[in-house]
Design an enzyme around this catalytic site. Sequence first.
Site, PDB file in Angstrom:
ATOM      1  N   HIS A 307      10.305  16.216 -64.979  1.00 23.22           N
ATOM      2  CA  HIS A 307      10.892  16.882 -63.818  1.00 23.22           C
ATOM      3  C   HIS A 307      10.655  16.020 -62.591  1.00 23.22           C
ATOM      4  O   HIS A 307       9.602  15.399 -62.469  1.00 23.22           O
ATOM      5  CB  HIS A 307      10.268  18.274 -63.611  1.00 23.22           C
ATOM      6  CG  HIS A 307      11.100  19.140 -62.731  1.00 23.22           C
ATOM      7  ND1 HIS A 307      11.018  19.090 -61.359  1.00 23.22           N
ATOM      8  CD2 HIS A 307      12.070  20.040 -63.030  1.00 23.22           C
ATOM      9  CE1 HIS A 307      11.887  19.936 -60.856  1.00 23.22           C
ATOM     10  NE2 HIS A 307      12.545  20.529 -61.836  1.00 23.22           N
ATOM     11  N   ASP A 364      13.944  24.239 -69.124  1.00 22.26           N
ATOM     12  CA  ASP A 364      15.028  24.210 -70.102  1.00 22.26           C
ATOM     13  C   ASP A 364      14.560  23.969 -71.526  1.00 22.26           C
ATOM     14  O   ASP A 364      15.338  24.101 -72.463  1.00 22.26           O
ATOM     15  CB  ASP A 364      16.060  23.141 -69.706  1.00 22.26           C
ATOM     16  CG  ASP A 364      16.893  23.614 -68.538  1.00 22.26           C
ATOM     17  OD1 ASP A 364      17.119  24.827 -68.462  1.00 22.26           O
ATOM     18  OD2 ASP A 364      17.284  22.790 -67.703  1.00 22.26           O
TER      19      ASP A 364
HETATM   20  N1  CMC Z   1      12.091  11.342 -72.125  1.00 19.70           N
HETATM   21  C1  CMC Z   1      11.587  10.081 -72.128  1.00 19.70           C
HETATM   22  N2  CMC Z   1      11.219   9.404 -71.036  1.00 19.70           N
HETATM   23  C2  CMC Z   1      11.367  10.017 -69.863  1.00 19.70           C
HETATM   24  C3  CMC Z   1      11.885  11.326 -69.762  1.00 19.70           C
HETATM   25  C4  CMC Z   1      12.245  11.990 -70.946  1.00 19.70           C
HETATM   26  N3  CMC Z   1      12.736  13.233 -70.904  1.00 19.70           N
HETATM   27  N4  CMC Z   1      11.927  11.687 -68.465  1.00 19.70           N
HETATM   28  C5  CMC Z   1      11.454  10.652 -67.776  1.00 19.70           C
HETATM   29  N5  CMC Z   1      11.116   9.631 -68.611  1.00 19.70           N
HETATM   30  C6  CMC Z   1      10.494   8.359 -68.235  1.00 19.70           C
HETATM   31  C7  CMC Z   1      11.515   7.403 -67.624  1.00 19.70           C
HETATM   32  O1  CMC Z   1      12.104   6.593 -68.602  1.00 19.70           O
HETATM   33  C8  CMC Z   1      10.628   6.617 -66.681  1.00 19.70           C
HETATM   34  O2  CMC Z   1       9.889   5.700 -67.452  1.00 19.70           O
HETATM   35  P1  CMC Z   1       9.471   4.236 -66.809  1.00 19.70           P
HETATM   36  O3  CMC Z   1       8.575   4.565 -65.647  1.00 19.70           O
HETATM   37  O4  CMC Z   1       8.777   3.541 -67.934  1.00 19.70           O
HETATM   38  O5  CMC Z   1      10.765   3.593 -66.410  1.00 19.70           O
HETATM   39  C9  CMC Z   1       9.636   7.659 -66.156  1.00 19.70           C
HETATM   40  O6  CMC Z   1       9.539   8.635 -67.209  1.00 19.70           O
HETATM   41  C10 CMC Z   1      10.062   8.356 -64.858  1.00 19.70           C
HETATM   42  O7  CMC Z   1      11.372   8.930 -65.066  1.00 19.70           O
HETATM   43  P2  CMC Z   1      12.497   9.010 -63.967  1.00 19.70           P
HETATM   44  O8  CMC Z   1      13.826   9.053 -64.650  1.00 19.70           O
HETATM   45  O9  CMC Z   1      12.302   7.936 -62.931  1.00 19.70           O
HETATM   46  O10 CMC Z   1      12.165  10.402 -63.300  1.00 19.70           O
HETATM   47  P3  CMC Z   1      13.138  11.264 -62.419  1.00 19.70           P
HETATM   48  O11 CMC Z   1      12.298  12.059 -61.522  1.00 19.70           O
HETATM   49  O12 CMC Z   1      14.182  10.391 -61.797  1.00 19.70           O
HETATM   50  O13 CMC Z   1      13.906  12.180 -63.479  1.00 19.70           O
HETATM   51  C11 CMC Z   1      14.451  13.981 -64.921  1.00 19.70           C
HETATM   52  C12 CMC Z   1      13.576  13.509 -63.742  1.00 19.70           C
HETATM   53  C13 CMC Z   1      14.316  15.499 -65.078  1.00 19.70           C
HETATM   54  C14 CMC Z   1      15.942  13.662 -64.617  1.00 19.70           C
HETATM   55  C15 CMC Z   1      13.999  13.249 -66.203  1.00 19.70           C
HETATM   56  O14 CMC Z   1      12.645  13.541 -66.483  1.00 19.70           O
HETATM   57  C16 CMC Z   1      14.889  13.582 -67.415  1.00 19.70           C
HETATM   58  O15 CMC Z   1      15.922  12.910 -67.613  1.00 19.70           O
HETATM   59  N6  CMC Z   1      14.497  14.606 -68.239  1.00 19.70           N
HETATM   60  C17 CMC Z   1      15.330  15.049 -69.345  1.00 19.70           C
HETATM   61  C18 CMC Z   1      16.441  15.958 -68.823  1.00 19.70           C
HETATM   62  C19 CMC Z   1      15.941  17.335 -68.466  1.00 19.70           C
HETATM   63  O16 CMC Z   1      15.202  17.969 -69.205  1.00 19.70           O
HETATM   64  N7  CMC Z   1      16.392  17.832 -67.293  1.00 19.70           N
HETATM   65  C20 CMC Z   1      16.082  19.204 -66.842  1.00 19.70           C
HETATM   66  C21 CMC Z   1      15.254  19.233 -65.614  1.00 19.70           C
HETATM   67  S1  CMC Z   1      14.594  20.888 -65.308  1.00 19.70           S
HETATM   68  C22 CMC Z   1      15.994  21.868 -65.006  1.00 19.70           C
HETATM   69  C23 CMC Z   1      16.540  21.635 -63.652  1.00 19.70           C
HETATM   70  O17 CMC Z   1      15.902  22.105 -62.684  1.00 19.70           O
HETATM   71  O18 CMC Z   1      17.610  21.042 -63.550  1.00 19.70           O
END
Ligand code: CMC
Length: 428
Positions: A307, A364
């Site tokens: 998140h 989710d």
């Molecule tokens: N699986 C594997 N690796 C992950 C995941 C995941 N679900 N989420 C983040 N990472 C890794 C990412 O690859 C990165 O690694 P590195 O530092 O080595 O490059 C690190 O963790 C930080 O991730 P980020 O993408 O920079 O983080 P963010 O804050 O931009 O993204 C997120 C947050 C929710 C988009 C992401 O965690 C994600 O894609 N999760 C899966 C989708 C999901 O479940 N979304 C629902 C969110 S809750 C409902 C809502 O409120 O919408």
Amino acid sequence: MSDIAKLEIDGKTYEFPVIRGIENEIAIDIKSLRSVTNGIITLDAGFKNTGSCESKITFLDGEKGILRYRGYAIEDLTKKANFLEVAFLIIFGELPTKAEFNKFEKDIKRHSLLNEEMKDIIDGFPKVAHPMGMLSSLTSALTAFNPATVDINSKEDLYESIVKLMGKFPVLAAWAHSKNQGTPLNYADNSLNYIENIMQMMFKIPTETYKMNPIAVKALDELLILHEDHEQNCSTSTVRIAGSSEAGLFASISAGVSALWGRLHGGANQAVLEMLEDIQKDGGDVEKYIAKAKDKNDPFRLMGFGHRVYKNFDPRARIIKKAADDLFEDLGTNDPVLAIAKHLEEVALKDEYFAERKLYPNVDFYSGIIYRALGIPVEMFTVMFAIGRLPGSIAQWKEMRLNHEPIGRPRQLYTGYAHREFKSYSER
Ligand code: CMC
């Protein structure tokens, strides 16, 4: 901490006020940055460090796992209030008295009938249309039936559009579902409450008496309360930014529904269940999928994990996990997908990759499993989220308009070509 932040560029120092939120969050107010520096801007892709507004609606602390609507803890609200009561709180700022609640509910019911011409629009969609696409279009279509823009300075006008949207939105959602199913479009039954109505409009068929399951109603009520607001996320920011151009309430909410659809946001609940089903079909090898999620050469992400704000735990996930356990016990369901979800969570939480990056199950991860137990098809999961988020989106739109916020218009750093001489066809 000082009340002034200093920025030094080319030996010149600029000062900006440091302001605090009610929970001691600290922000540097850079309103004057461009004017005092002669055009310098900040660059913050994904707005990871940028506050877009001041808001009195929702507080969340990602480190401590706190979520409060208008000061009330989410744990209390899910236990002690119902969806509509929380909607009133979020939209109008205070918990309703019994009389206020009764009026709110009655006024919403007054608007639960759609213009019959809406059915022509539904007819125009192909049966396979995704219900989120239909919901966004139908919400936008409400503007065609209600062409007058809301007079933001009129309390009555504002209230009327709010109850109108609250009344019609679940009908649109249920009709999108019926279109997919090929079942008749049901009308609201004003003897039922908001949540019961959603269920009967989705599931009642004319040939049978629809039996309401109170356990299912309670689970859905609780789940939708958890989704009611979540401060400045992607879809909420979309609603505020669309509305900042003075686009109307229905048009702004329609934009928010589209933003919610994506897999990284509200669409994650559908993606989680599809992922769990894929793991099940693939023999249930959870470790293989954990390895895929960790592999930087593999685009696969563990859906329902991580998140932007919660870096400790998502308080909604904690509540929902318990709700899922209770529901399965009450309904006597034994869903193999739930077992895979639990195994996946257990393995991921022990894994260094997820611990280092503070990736925990989000709301989710479990919501899809609950929807599935309630008989809601997977394509409808994000629509359910949208119904839950409606009060928050309305409250955020209202707050933004009443604060007379300026039109949302970010800047950019241009990295394309510098000026080029035009070439005619023969020279290209
Ligand atoms: N699986 C594997 N690796 C992950 C995941 C995941 N679900 N989420 C983040 N990472 C890794 C990412 O690859 C990165 O690694 P590195 O530092 O080595 O490059 C690190 O963790 C930080 O991730 P980020 O993408 O920079 O983080 P963010 O804050 O931009 O993204 C997120 C947050 C929710 C988009 C992401 O965690 C994600 O894609 N999760 C899966 C989708 C999901 O479940 N979304 C629902 C969110 S809750 C409902 C809502 O409120 O919408």
